[in-house]
Design a protein around this motif. Structure first.
Motif, short mmCIF file in Angstrom:
data_model
loop_
_atom_site.label_atom_id
_atom_site.label_comp_id
_atom_site.label_asym_id
_atom_site.label_seq_id
_atom_site.Cartn_x
_atom_site.Cartn_y
_atom_site.Cartn_z
N LYS A 249 -9.59 -4.38 0.20
CA LYS A 249 -9.77 -3.26 -0.73
C LYS A 249 -10.99 -3.40 -1.63
O LYS A 249 -11.57 -2.42 -2.05
CB LYS A 249 -8.51 -3.05 -1.56
CG LYS A 249 -8.20 -4.13 -2.56
CD LYS A 249 -6.99 -3.76 -3.39
CE LYS A 249 -6.72 -4.77 -4.48
NZ LYS A 249 -6.41 -6.11 -3.99
N SER B 70 -10.90 0.54 -3.94
CA SER B 70 -9.51 0.86 -4.24
C SER B 70 -8.71 0.87 -2.94
O SER B 70 -9.27 0.97 -1.85
CB SER B 70 -9.38 2.23 -4.92
OG SER B 70 -9.71 3.27 -4.00
N ARG B 71 -7.39 0.82 -3.09
CA ARG B 71 -6.52 0.93 -1.91
C ARG B 71 -6.66 2.30 -1.26
O ARG B 71 -6.68 2.42 -0.03
CB ARG B 71 -5.07 0.66 -2.31
CG ARG B 71 -4.78 -0.81 -2.60
CD ARG B 71 -3.29 -1.04 -2.83
NE ARG B 71 -2.84 -0.41 -4.05
CZ ARG B 71 -2.78 -1.01 -5.23
NH1 ARG B 71 -3.15 -2.28 -5.35
NH2 ARG B 71 -2.34 -0.38 -6.30
N TYR C 274 0.86 -1.18 0.00
CA TYR C 274 0.00 0.00 0.00
C TYR C 274 0.91 1.24 0.00
O TYR C 274 2.03 1.19 0.50
CB TYR C 274 -0.90 0.02 1.23
CG TYR C 274 -2.22 -0.71 1.04
CD1 TYR C 274 -3.42 -0.04 1.18
CD2 TYR C 274 -2.25 -2.06 0.72
CE1 TYR C 274 -4.64 -0.69 1.02
CE2 TYR C 274 -3.45 -2.72 0.55
CZ TYR C 274 -4.64 -2.04 0.70
OH TYR C 274 -5.84 -2.68 0.54
N HIS D 199 -9.76 2.47 0.80
CA HIS D 199 -9.55 1.63 1.99
C HIS D 199 -8.78 2.42 3.05
O HIS D 199 -9.16 2.46 4.23
CB HIS D 199 -8.78 0.38 1.55
CG HIS D 199 -8.72 -0.71 2.57
ND1 HIS D 199 -8.01 -1.86 2.37
CD2 HIS D 199 -9.27 -0.83 3.81
CE1 HIS D 199 -8.13 -2.65 3.42
NE2 HIS D 199 -8.88 -2.04 4.30
N GLU E 214 -5.99 -6.29 4.44
CA GLU E 214 -6.04 -6.88 3.10
C GLU E 214 -5.37 -8.25 3.08
O GLU E 214 -5.86 -9.20 2.46
CB GLU E 214 -5.36 -5.96 2.08
CG GLU E 214 -5.20 -6.52 0.69
CD GLU E 214 -6.53 -6.84 0.00
OE1 GLU E 214 -6.53 -7.73 -0.87
OE2 GLU E 214 -7.56 -6.21 0.32
#
Length: 203
Positions: A53, A58-59, A15, A62, A39
């Motif tokens: 996610k 999306s990251r 991330y 998140h 995740e």
């Protein structure tokens, strides 16, 4: 007898706190670490009740959710804030009565405990904080930062252990950034300012 090198590394999705869409990137290393940790439990450990996610799209989304609702602050995230926020995040999707029997969040005190977590297939959140530990003049990998501990090395020749971490990315002066990357951190020269948080969810 010469000791051979030992290397253990978990497959962690990196991330990046600086990627486009992260709303408070300068203080999002704690939320980014927590997002990467959850995740992992969702996708790698198969605990589908833990939202990863995909639940947010999306990251960046998140990370933003964790920042807004589970301990993000402009000055960063404390260890207490991280553990409290992580438990609250998990409680959004796992019933509290189920959490009591399945969840363990603990602070590690040494490299042997860290290595045991990695060997068991569980990544570890690592906080660097020379200010809280009153180590004003030391030279460390980071002054104040959260990273995801995802492995270790024991070099040959009797040298001390090395943590393998994801760094949550780096922003440059021109505004560009590098995505989260793997870094090697010497344990012995940084241990006095590190706090490590281990998570286990019984499957």
């Amino acid at each position: 007898m010469k000791r051979e090198q030992v290397r253990r590394r978990l497959a962690i999705e990196p991330y990046t706190q600086w990627e486009e869409g992260v709303e408070s990137p300068g203080s999002a290393c704690g939320p980014a670490t927590m997002a990467a940790l959850t995740e992992y439990w969702n996708s790698r450990q198969g605990v589908r009740q833990v939202r990863g996610k995909k639940a947010f799209g999306s990251r960046a989304a998140h990370i933003n959710h964790i920042y807004r609702h589970h301990g993000g602050r402009p000055w960063g995230m404390s260890v207490h804030g991280f553990t409290k926020g992580l438990k609250a995040y998990l409680a959004e999707s796992l019933p509290l009565e189920e959490l009591r029997g399945r969840l363990s969040i603990r602070t590690l005190t040494d490299i042997a405990q860290y290595k045991a977590e990695i060997d068991a297939g569980r990544p570890v959140a690592v906080k660097f904080d020379k200010w809280f530990h009153f180590r004003w003049r030391g030279r460390y990998a980071y002054d104040y930062h959260w990273v995801m501990g995802m492995g270790y090395e024991e070099p040959a020749g009797g040298f001390g252990p090395v943590l393998i971490v994801h760094d949550n990315g780096v922003r440059y002066r021109d505004g560009s950034f590098a995505r989260g990357q793997e870094r090697l951190i010497d344990y012995e020269s940084n241990q006095e300012i590190m706090t490590m948080v281990a998570v286990n969810i019984k499957i």
